[in-house]
Enzyme design. Structure first.
Site, short mmCIF file in Angstrom:
data_model
loop_
_atom_site.label_atom_id
_atom_site.label_comp_id
_atom_site.label_asym_id
_atom_site.label_seq_id
_atom_site.Cartn_x
_atom_site.Cartn_y
_atom_site.Cartn_z
N LEU A 11 0.80 -1.28 0.07
CA LEU A 11 -0.05 0.14 -0.09
C LEU A 11 0.76 1.30 0.02
O LEU A 11 1.46 1.48 0.91
CB LEU A 11 -0.84 -0.12 1.08
CG LEU A 11 -1.92 -1.03 1.51
CD1 LEU A 11 -2.81 -0.72 2.54
CD2 LEU A 11 -2.57 -1.60 0.31
N ARG A 18 2.72 15.08 5.41
CA ARG A 18 3.79 15.50 6.31
C ARG A 18 5.38 15.55 5.84
O ARG A 18 6.25 16.30 6.54
CB ARG A 18 3.79 14.60 7.62
CG ARG A 18 2.32 15.21 8.61
CD ARG A 18 2.26 13.93 9.55
NE ARG A 18 3.25 13.72 10.58
CZ ARG A 18 3.30 12.69 11.22
NH1 ARG A 18 2.37 11.77 11.19
NH2 ARG A 18 4.22 12.57 12.13
N LYS A 25 5.50 10.40 -0.98
CA LYS A 25 6.51 9.77 0.22
C LYS A 25 7.19 8.53 -0.10
O LYS A 25 8.40 8.44 0.19
CB LYS A 25 5.64 9.59 1.23
CG LYS A 25 6.25 8.97 2.34
CD LYS A 25 5.43 9.01 3.77
CE LYS A 25 4.25 7.90 3.65
NZ LYS A 25 3.63 8.02 4.96
N GLU A 159 -7.73 1.07 16.73
CA GLU A 159 -6.94 2.28 16.36
C GLU A 159 -6.84 3.41 17.64
O GLU A 159 -7.79 3.30 18.21
CB GLU A 159 -7.59 3.21 15.19
CG GLU A 159 -7.27 2.31 13.82
CD GLU A 159 -5.82 1.86 13.63
OE1 GLU A 159 -5.10 2.83 13.51
OE2 GLU A 159 -5.46 0.73 13.51
N ARG A 320 33.75 8.45 -9.37
CA ARG A 320 32.32 8.64 -9.90
C ARG A 320 31.73 7.57 -10.72
O ARG A 320 32.85 6.63 -11.18
CB ARG A 320 32.25 9.89 -10.68
CG ARG A 320 32.46 11.17 -9.68
CD ARG A 320 32.50 12.48 -10.45
NE ARG A 320 31.52 12.75 -11.35
CZ ARG A 320 31.55 13.61 -12.41
NH1 ARG A 320 32.53 14.05 -12.51
NH2 ARG A 320 30.57 13.62 -13.18
N TYR A 353 42.24 15.00 -12.46
CA TYR A 353 40.83 14.72 -12.83
C TYR A 353 41.02 13.80 -14.24
O TYR A 353 41.62 14.23 -15.12
CB TYR A 353 40.08 15.92 -13.23
CG TYR A 353 38.76 15.70 -14.01
CD1 TYR A 353 37.72 14.89 -13.28
CD2 TYR A 353 38.61 15.94 -15.46
CE1 TYR A 353 36.75 14.43 -13.99
CE2 TYR A 353 37.52 15.59 -16.08
CZ TYR A 353 36.35 14.72 -15.33
OH TYR A 353 35.16 14.25 -15.88
N ASN A 364 51.54 5.65 -15.15
CA ASN A 364 51.74 6.66 -13.81
C ASN A 364 51.31 8.11 -14.33
O ASN A 364 51.73 8.61 -15.15
CB ASN A 364 53.39 6.66 -13.38
CG ASN A 364 53.37 7.30 -11.96
OD1 ASN A 364 52.75 8.52 -12.00
ND2 ASN A 364 54.20 6.83 -11.16
N TYR A 374 35.86 17.60 -22.20
CA TYR A 374 34.83 18.19 -22.64
C TYR A 374 34.97 19.71 -23.17
O TYR A 374 35.85 20.44 -22.92
CB TYR A 374 33.89 18.53 -21.50
CG TYR A 374 32.39 19.21 -21.48
CD1 TYR A 374 31.72 18.42 -22.37
CD2 TYR A 374 32.21 20.25 -20.64
CE1 TYR A 374 30.17 18.95 -22.77
CE2 TYR A 374 30.64 20.64 -20.85
CZ TYR A 374 29.80 19.97 -21.83
OH TYR A 374 28.69 20.44 -22.03
C1 UD1 Z 1 -1.79 1.92 10.52
C2 UD1 Z 1 -2.67 1.08 11.12
C3 UD1 Z 1 -2.38 1.03 12.60
C4 UD1 Z 1 -0.85 0.74 12.64
C5 UD1 Z 1 -0.14 1.84 11.95
C6 UD1 Z 1 1.51 1.42 11.84
C7 UD1 Z 1 -4.82 0.83 9.83
C8 UD1 Z 1 -6.35 1.42 10.07
N1 UD1 Z 1 -3.97 1.52 10.95
O1 UD1 Z 1 -2.33 3.51 10.72
O2 UD1 Z 1 -2.94 0.07 13.43
O3 UD1 Z 1 -0.67 1.00 14.10
O4 UD1 Z 1 -0.42 2.07 10.41
O5 UD1 Z 1 2.31 2.37 11.29
O6 UD1 Z 1 -4.64 0.28 8.86
N2 UD1 Z 1 -2.93 4.00 2.52
C9 UD1 Z 1 -3.61 3.77 1.36
N3 UD1 Z 1 -4.97 4.12 1.15
C10 UD1 Z 1 -5.53 4.70 1.95
C11 UD1 Z 1 -4.86 4.84 3.36
C12 UD1 Z 1 -3.76 4.37 3.60
O7 UD1 Z 1 -2.64 3.36 0.53
O8 UD1 Z 1 -6.76 4.95 1.90
C13 UD1 Z 1 -1.55 3.48 2.87
C14 UD1 Z 1 -0.53 4.77 2.96
O9 UD1 Z 1 -0.08 5.09 1.71
C15 UD1 Z 1 0.52 3.97 4.06
C16 UD1 Z 1 -0.48 2.84 4.69
O10 UD1 Z 1 -1.65 2.55 4.07
O11 UD1 Z 1 1.45 3.38 3.52
C17 UD1 Z 1 -0.77 3.20 6.06
O12 UD1 Z 1 -1.74 4.26 6.10
P1 UD1 Z 1 -1.68 5.36 7.24
O13 UD1 Z 1 -2.73 6.33 7.11
O14 UD1 Z 1 -0.29 5.87 7.46
O15 UD1 Z 1 -2.18 4.53 8.62
P2 UD1 Z 1 -1.68 4.87 10.22
O16 UD1 Z 1 -2.78 5.73 10.60
O17 UD1 Z 1 -0.38 5.09 10.21
#
Ligand code: UD1
Ligand code: MG
Length: 454
Positions: A11, A18, A25, A159, A320, A353, A364, A374
């Site tokens: 996900l 943030r 992110k 939660e 590099r 360089y 050497n 360049y």
């Molecule tokens: C979630 C968990 C929480 C856990 C925490 C750990 C749930 C409801 N809660 O909370 O229990 O302790 O993670 O870090 O799952 N995302 C989507 N689509 C959405 C919402 C979220 O793809 O609609 C993805 C976000 O990009 C992220 C992940 O799911 O990678 C978690 O979502 P986030 O909103 O950060 O959940 P938390 O409130 O942190």
């Protein structure tokens, strides 16, 4: 690894506001690789048969990135961010006709280890319908809490926003990593409501749904450092630090000496041989291979480079992309090498360089040598033959070839090829005036005295 088929759903649709960034992110990097890449590496290492990545709308770059990290990844777009359960629903096309284990990973949790996922799968193989990866949080604020009954069976994930005061005292938290072995994942997701404080469809509610369907859920725990979720730049730096500590430990365990490990920065793919010695303050960018017995002296910046066995690099060297250094090469202080192949035993010990070209075995390169590669429009090649000697402060204007064993006199600007075994000199002849210095001093001191009187 169990023989049961495995689907991993990653996900990554969250906006990550943030981070305060134009970059999604999950494309922010840990050790030079986007977090999504780390998570997809874990998915691949676990032997997933199918990998689904859920991204948000207008996140084409994430989809492109996902396919680059894992060609087998299938990309799904979650139109609206309605919660983690809704995000998994976006990947239903890969889940509908699938029987086996389903693991959900968050793309912002990049430090997870494949062995931990194996432990979750083992619990499923032993009969659990769901397994959740929990950890004891130093500060549980913001995390979902794992609720267990007297037998230690997981009954629900609460939660924080929905938890009672008593539930908030629980220290064991949800990492977000969940594994399922159910007949019909779509049916489980369909029964999750958004009746909660955030009005979201929580994947965590799957535990209670599964319980009502007669399934058992279990908890597997891991250290907090493995499941750090990155939501801001501070946590990104924390994750980087954890990765680096881990990687330094692995390097030393594999036979490298790090004199001051906390000052050496590795890339996700840095490869070190045995008996490599690394002095303080060395940075490795992506794509570095260091063979056995190499010594890297203090304060070097190295990326995209292959360093042959027994070479000595630095202090203060910059290597590099495309630097290919043969066995026993010496690169000294303030030498920059880019896209140059150096044969065994070749040396460039001071202030140079070397860009675009090749240096033969045992050649050497003197202090202050520049490959002028360049012309403002195109890059050109410089070739220095084996055992050639390039005198200090020479400019080799590319394209140009210095033959095997040839000498270039110090201070020359070489614009034409130099044939093997010859000496090329490009500077005016030295003039000498005997006793000139004494006369000059006498004249000048008289002049100075005269001026002092006026
Ligand atoms: C979630 C968990 C929480 C856990 C925490 C750990 C749930 C409801 N809660 O909370 O229990 O302790 O993670 O870090 O799952 N995302 C989507 N689509 C959405 C919402 C979220 O793809 O609609 C993805 C976000 O990009 C992220 C992940 O799911 O990678 C978690 O979502 P986030 O909103 O950060 O959940 P938390 O409130 O942190
Ligand atoms: Mg989160």
């Amino acid at each position: 690894m169990t023989a049961t088929p495995l689907t991993i759903v990653v996900l990554g649709a969250g906006k990550g506001t943030r981070m305060k960034s134009d970059l999604p992110k999950v494309m922010h990097k840990i050790a030079g690789r986007p977090m999504l890449g780390h998570v997809l590496d874990v998915a691949a290492a676990t032997g997933a048969n199918q990998i689904a990545v859920v991204i948000g709308p207008n996140m084409d770059a994430v989809g492109v990135g996902a396919r680059a990290f894992s060609p087998q990844a299938q990309i799904f777009v979650q139109a609206e961010q309605l919660g983690t359960a809704d995000a998994v629903k976006a990947a239903l096309p890969v889940l509908k006709a699938f029987t086996g284990d389903v693991i959900v990973l968050y793309a912002d949790t990049p430090l997870l280890q494949p062995a931990t996922l194996e432990r979750l799968r083992k619990v499923l193989a032993e009969g659990a319908a769901a397994a959740v990866l929990g950890f004891e949080a130093a500060d549980p604020t913001g995390y979902g809490r794992l609720l267990t009954d007297a037998n230690g069976t997981l009954t629900a994930i609460r939660e924080e926003k929905d938890a009672t005061t008593a539930e908030r005292q629980i220290q064991i938290c949800n990492s977000g990593v969940m594994a399922f072995r159910v007949n019909d994942m779509a049916a489980v997701l369909a029964r999750i409501s958004n009746d909660n404080a955030k009005g979201e469809y929580y994947l965590t509610d799957a535990i209670e749904v599964i319980a009502t369907m007669g399934g058992r859920a279990a908890v597997v725990t891991c250290p907090e450092s493995e499941v750090l979720g990155v939501n801001d730049r501070g946590q990104l730096a924390e994750a980087e630090a954890i990765f680096q500590t881990r990687r330094r430990g692995e390097a030393m365990a594999a036979g490298a000496t790090l004199i001051a490990p906390e000052t050496v920065w590795f890339s996700h793919d840095t490869r070190l041989g045995r008996d490599v010695v690394i002095q303080p303050n060395v940075f490795f960018g992506p794509g570095v291979v260091v063979e056995d017995g190499v010594e890297i002296l203090a304060n070097c910046h190295i990326e995209g480079t292959h360093i042959g066995s027994g070479a000595r690099i630095g202090p203060f060297a910059r290597l590099r992309p495309g630097a290919q250094l043969g066995t026993g090469v010496h690169i000294g202080n303030f030498v920059e090498v880019k896209n140059v192949k150096m044969g065994q035993g070749a040396k460039a010990n001071h202030l140079a360089y070397l860009g675009d070209g090749s240096v033969g075995d045992r050649a050497n390169i003197g202090a202050g040598t520049i490959f002028c590669n360049y012309d403002g429009f195109f890059k050109h090649q410089t070739s220095v033959g084996k055992e050639a000697f390039v005198g200090s402060n020479s400019a080799l204007v590319a394209p140009v070839t210095i033959g095997d064993g040839a000498y270039v006199g110090s201070g020359s600007v070489i614009t034409k090829d130099v044939s093997a075994g010859s000496l090329a000199l490009e500077r005016s002849s030295q003039v000498e005036r005997p006793t000139w210095a004494e006369k000059f001093r006498l004249m000048m001191s008289k002049k100075k005295k005269a001026e002092a009187k006026t």
